[in-house]
Enzyme design. Structure first.
Site, PDB file in Angstrom:
ATOM      1  CD  GLU A  95      -7.913 -34.491 -36.422  1.00  0.00           C
ATOM      2  OE1 GLU A  95      -8.101 -35.469 -37.155  1.00  0.00           O
ATOM      3  OE2 GLU A  95      -8.275 -34.437 -35.246  1.00  0.00           O
ATOM      4  CB  CYS A 108     -12.179 -25.926 -32.424  1.00  0.00           C
ATOM      5  SG  CYS A 108     -11.211 -26.810 -31.197  1.00  0.00           S
ATOM      6  CB  CYS A 115      -0.788 -32.209 -26.384  1.00  0.00           C
ATOM      7  SG  CYS A 115      -1.007 -31.175 -24.914  1.00  0.00           S
ATOM      8  CB  CYS A 119      -4.969 -34.614 -19.903  1.00  0.00           C
ATOM      9  SG  CYS A 119      -4.343 -32.962 -19.534  1.00  0.00           S
ATOM     10  CB  CYS A 122      -6.611 -35.768 -23.602  1.00  0.00           C
ATOM     11  SG  CYS A 122      -6.455 -34.793 -25.110  1.00  0.00           S
ATOM     12  CB  CYS A 338     -13.328 -31.996 -26.124  1.00  0.00           C
ATOM     13  SG  CYS A 338     -13.781 -30.317 -26.308  1.00  0.00           S
TER      14      CYS A 338
HETATM   15  N1  SAH Z   1      -4.579 -28.000 -23.812  1.00  0.00           N
HETATM   16  C1  SAH Z   1      -5.768 -27.206 -23.625  1.00  0.00           C
HETATM   17  C2  SAH Z   1      -6.745 -27.347 -24.793  1.00  0.00           C
HETATM   18  C3  SAH Z   1      -7.147 -28.769 -24.985  1.00  0.00           C
HETATM   19  S1  SAH Z   1      -8.666 -29.403 -25.408  1.00  0.00           S
HETATM   20  C4  SAH Z   1      -6.451 -27.604 -22.338  1.00  0.00           C
HETATM   21  O1  SAH Z   1      -6.133 -28.667 -21.802  1.00  0.00           O
HETATM   22  O2  SAH Z   1      -7.289 -26.847 -21.856  1.00  0.00           O
HETATM   23  C5  SAH Z   1     -10.006 -28.602 -24.708  1.00  0.00           C
HETATM   24  C6  SAH Z   1     -10.708 -29.349 -23.575  1.00  0.00           C
HETATM   25  O3  SAH Z   1     -11.102 -30.701 -23.896  1.00  0.00           O
HETATM   26  C7  SAH Z   1      -9.845 -29.476 -22.328  1.00  0.00           C
HETATM   27  O4  SAH Z   1     -10.579 -29.072 -21.213  1.00  0.00           O
HETATM   28  C8  SAH Z   1      -9.565 -30.950 -22.282  1.00  0.00           C
HETATM   29  O5  SAH Z   1      -9.223 -31.394 -20.998  1.00  0.00           O
HETATM   30  C9  SAH Z   1     -10.860 -31.513 -22.776  1.00  0.00           C
HETATM   31  N2  SAH Z   1     -10.787 -32.931 -23.140  1.00  0.00           N
HETATM   32  C10 SAH Z   1      -9.693 -33.648 -23.468  1.00  0.00           C
HETATM   33  N3  SAH Z   1     -10.020 -34.931 -23.708  1.00  0.00           N
HETATM   34  C11 SAH Z   1     -11.354 -35.026 -23.534  1.00  0.00           C
HETATM   35  C12 SAH Z   1     -12.287 -36.103 -23.656  1.00  0.00           C
HETATM   36  N4  SAH Z   1     -11.888 -37.315 -24.031  1.00  0.00           N
HETATM   37  N5  SAH Z   1     -13.579 -35.835 -23.383  1.00  0.00           N
HETATM   38  C13 SAH Z   1     -13.992 -34.607 -23.042  1.00  0.00           C
HETATM   39  N6  SAH Z   1     -13.170 -33.551 -22.931  1.00  0.00           N
HETATM   40  C14 SAH Z   1     -11.857 -33.765 -23.159  1.00  0.00           C
END
Ligand code: SAH
Length: 366
Positions: A95, A108, A115, A119, A122, A338
């Site tokens: 996406e 974006c 991934c 986390c 996520c 995000c």
């Molecule tokens: N792998 C990279 C880019 C990922 S997404 C990273 O982790 O930085 C970008 C941001 O969205 C990251 O800070 C991630 O932790 C955040 N994110 C992931 N899941 C989320 C959620 N459910 N709500 C809000 N932010 C989220």
């Protein structure tokens, strides 16, 4: 079945393109012209490249092709955020999201299919890693969004905040940034690009030595080692303290700062003590903080804190002279926010089910 045996040059940077074309009897300036057509104007059909001679065009089209991810689905949110579900040459799905006026227009992009970072909050992390994207596939997302939105000649920012961990796919990500910055292409300055990472330390150290340096955003999310171990599992390998030390050493241009992203999870990391610990941790770092109130989703075992709680947290940071912003969730109604990007599950087999997954239905809450 028709198998295309032509060489795909979507992944070629300027130098590689010059070499490839030279090997087929073309000149250096032809490579520059081709690069301009593809990357500046989004044209991949050789027949349309009218400043190349007719013979050359037909020779090139016999030997080369330029693949571009195809748009499988396009969804527009009420706030203008537009999510593109893209299919790659091998059928894998990723996406990319367009976010208007934030205050600039932002693309974006994804850097991986899935991934590996897992986390805890996520959705992309739930997919696991399927594969890295090539530089051509990362740049291809810019071409698709630019064409679809008629924005190739407009200014936009790029954030590597889609699916995947960019520093876990270092070479392709950096090559993509060089290709996007190339003066014969879109010439997007690295100052308009933000790379967001959980902090894969060896790669972060390497990034610190790059001549072409994007803005840096660190997904911090926690102020203690134990808690970060759980929320951002790579912390067990590259801990919070080491990560912040690396940030302290990170070479920043004048007036530039590192953004620390902090996802806010109700009752987990959103207390005034957390805020005060965060202030202490960031002491001595040219930092700004971006609070991300959790985008909730089924399957994510956390809740979004109240606005009041988020504001209180933000106020403590501001009182200690930290620049803080609260990320407005964009595109939540189309699950483009995000952490809500997910396209496939290896366990889903039935085509109907798979389609529902792709459309996000299995994760829909409302
Ligand atoms: N792998 C990279 C880019 C990922 S997404 C990273 O982790 O930085 C970008 C941001 O969205 C990251 O800070 C991630 O932790 C955040 N994110 C992931 N899941 C989320 C959620 N459910 N709500 C809000 N932010 C989220």
């Amino acid at each position: 079945m028709f198998i295309d045996t032509r060489i795909d040059v979507a992944d070629a940077d300027m130098a590689e393109l010059e070499e490839l074309l030279a090997a087929h009897g073309a000149q250096r300036f032809h490579a520059r012209q081709l690069y301009q057509w593809v990357h500046r104007r989004g044209i991949t059909d050789f027949e349309l490249m009218t400043d190349l001679g007719r013979d050359l065009r037909s020779r090139l089209s016999e030997v080369f092709q330029i693949s571009t991810p195809s748009v499988t689905r396009r969804e527009r949110s009420s706030d203008g955020t537009t999510k593109f579900l893209l299919e790659l040459a091998d059928g894998k799905l990723i996406e990319a999201v367009y976010i208007p006026d934030t205050p600039s227009n932002t693309f974006c992009l994804s850097t991986q299919v899935g991934c590996a970072m897992k986390c805890a909050f996520c959705l992309t992390g739930k997919m696991g890693i399927v594969r890295n994207l090539t530089a051509g596939e990362i740049v291809g997302q810019v071409r698709v969004l630019g064409r679809e939105l008629d924005m190739l000649d407009k200014r936009f920012n790029i954030v590597l905040m889609g699916m995947g961990e960019p520093l876990h796919n270092y070479d392709a990500t950096m090559k993509a940034l060089r290709m996007i910055a190339d003066e014969h292409g879109l010439a997007v300055s690295p100052r308009r690009v933000t790379l967001s990472t959980v902090g894969v330390l060896p790669a972060l150290e390497r990034l610190a030595t790059e001549p072409l340096m994007p803005n840096l955003a660190i997904s911090l999310h926690s102020t203690t080692e134990d808690q970060r171990d759980m929320l951002v599992p790579i912390n067990r390998k590259y801990g919070l303290k080491e990560l912040l030390d690396a940030c302290r050493r990170f070479p920043l241009k004048r007036r530039n700062r590192i953004t620390f992203e902090y996802v806010m999870l109700a009752g987990v990391n959103d207390t005034p003590e957390d805020a005060r610990r965060l202030v202490k941790l960031l002491n001595g770092i040219k930092a700004k903080v971006n609070l991300l109130p959790l985008n909730e989703a089924a399957g994510i075992p956390f809740e979004r804190p109240s606005d009041e709680r988020v504001n209180r947290f933000a106020q403590i940071l501001a009182d200690h002279h930290l620049t803080v912003s609260v990320r407005k969730s964009r595109g939540r109604d189309i699950r483009a926010a995000c952490g809500q990007l997910i396209t496939e599950s290896s366990r889903v087999q039935a085509p109907g089910q798979r389609l529902a997954m792709m459309m996000g239905e299995s994760f829909a809450r409302s």
